[in-house]
Design an enzyme around this catalytic site. Structure first.
Site, PDB file in Angstrom:
ATOM      1  N   SER A 147      29.134 -70.560  30.304  1.00 42.40           N
ATOM      2  CA  SER A 147      28.290 -69.408  30.592  1.00 42.40           C
ATOM      3  C   SER A 147      29.169 -68.170  30.646  1.00 42.40           C
ATOM      4  O   SER A 147      30.379 -68.258  30.908  1.00 42.40           O
ATOM      5  CB  SER A 147      27.597 -69.619  31.947  1.00 42.40           C
ATOM      6  OG  SER A 147      27.006 -68.434  32.418  1.00 42.40           O
ATOM      7  N   TYR A 160      27.424 -71.825  41.540  1.00 41.24           N
ATOM      8  CA  TYR A 160      27.339 -72.060  40.098  1.00 41.24           C
ATOM      9  C   TYR A 160      28.451 -71.315  39.363  1.00 41.24           C
ATOM     10  O   TYR A 160      29.105 -71.886  38.478  1.00 41.24           O
ATOM     11  CB  TYR A 160      25.969 -71.611  39.605  1.00 41.24           C
ATOM     12  CG  TYR A 160      25.748 -71.813  38.127  1.00 41.24           C
ATOM     13  CD1 TYR A 160      25.382 -73.057  37.623  1.00 41.24           C
ATOM     14  CD2 TYR A 160      25.882 -70.753  37.230  1.00 41.24           C
ATOM     15  CE1 TYR A 160      25.166 -73.243  36.260  1.00 41.24           C
ATOM     16  CE2 TYR A 160      25.667 -70.934  35.868  1.00 41.24           C
ATOM     17  CZ  TYR A 160      25.319 -72.175  35.393  1.00 41.24           C
ATOM     18  OH  TYR A 160      25.111 -72.346  34.046  1.00 41.24           O
TER      19      TYR A 160
END
Length: 338
Positions: A147, A160
């Protein structure tokens, strides 16, 4: 029939973690279209069975393996079963994740532990299982689904973001070791933008309003196509979506400006106007029932293609074309002798 990574004509064997929903589900569909045989790893059996039917509808074989990637032994046993029942693993895609939307001050130690076990250690467990089979054969590709948040932390997703940063560091270390060994095994990381997946309705949340991906948002088929491409065209790292490039480059140039900007905008940009139900179930520790598919609730706001991805894929020929045009321009501009 897809060509496998060993150069033969047998169907390609692909393992996908997080295969029941979201990006992982879209990745399963993308590989199934090319005739691959797929091992499907996730906790939710309803979603796994839905994915199995989609693979079989494309003419492939699907092996359903319900397990928690936080359990290293279960992942190892799954890899052994894949090798026995489907054949040598050609591609392993690590995608399984859980998250918690919450300010750091409201997080618990258990929240951090659980996100780390799945979203970081789950990648480690999958990678180790893949290496045990790929290294002796000296071939195979491991794809780490990352990501932009592997480079740039944002508010309300500290666990996260930390896990994705950890995956990036782990992958860089492994890549160096593979180079040192002269190994034919490849590991690549695909950094994703905001994607329209079910995670925003099943992740644990302490936010007052419903979670959303930070716009611009892409449909899960966009990263799925990129992940399939990355598995067959090696590059150490791939970025998907313009804002992924912007976030990574901007953080390298002016991280303090990113802190300030996200401190001012990062809360509202991750929430819709709808109130959150504080009692809704989440999937942090246990899967939720039902087949959620690949898409979340943001189809009307999500892009189905990325111009940036086309440029990224074709950067070498584009660079050569640019050099050629520059050369022609210089020749045209050269003074002519009388």
């Amino acid at each position: 029939m897809a060509e496998s990574s060993n150069g033969g004509s047998r169907p390609e064997v692909v393992v996908v973690t997080g295969a029941s929903a979201g990006v992982g589900r879209a990745v399963v569909r993308e590989f199934a279209k090319s005739g691959a045989h797929l091992a499907l790893i996730a906790r939710g059996t309803d979603g796994l069975e839905g994915a199995r039917r989609e693979v079989e509808a494309c003419g492939g074989r699907a092996l359903v393996l319900p397990l928690d990637v936080a359990d290293a032994g279960a992942v190892d046993r799954a890899a052994e079963r894949v090798e026995r029942e489907l054949g040598p693993i050609d591609v392993w895609v690590n995608d399984a994740m859980v998250s918690v939307f919450s300010p750091v001050a409201q997080m618990t130690a258990d929240d951090y532990r659980r996100v780390t076990e799945v979203t970081y250690l789950g990648f480690v467990h999958g990678t180790l299982a893949a290496l045990r089979h790929m290294l002796p054969r000296d071939r195979g590709t491991i794809v780490q689904v990352g990501s932009a948040l592997a480079y740039r932390g944002i508010p309300l997703q500290s666990a996260y973001c930390a896990a994705k940063h950890a995956v990036k560091g782990f992958t860089e270390s492994l890549r160096c070791e593979l180079i040192h060994a002269g190994s034919g095994v490849k590991v690549t990381m695909v950094q994703l933008p905001a994607v329209n997946t079910p995670q925003f309705d099943w992740s644990k949340s302490r936010m007052p309003r419903r979670a959303q991906p930070v716009p611009p948002i892409y449909e899960p088929e966009v990263p799925a196509r990129a992940i399939h491409y990355a598995a067959h065209h090696y590059r150490r790292e791939w970025n998907v979506g313009l804002m992924t490039d912007v976030a990574i480059t901007g953080n390298a140039i002016a991280p303090g400006l990113g802190d300030y900007y996200l401190g001012k905008t990062g809360y509202d940009s991750q929430m819709t106007a709808e109130p959150e139900d504080p009692n809704r179930p989440d999937n942090l520790h246990h899967p939720l029932p039902g087949d959620r598919g690949a898409h979340g609730r943001f189809d009307a706001r999500s892009a189905r293609a990325s111009e940036q991805w086309w440029v990224t894929k074709n950067r070498a020929p584009l660079a050569l074309a640019g050099i050629g045009l520059l050369g022609l321009a210089l020749l045209a501009a050269r003074p002519r002798r009388a």
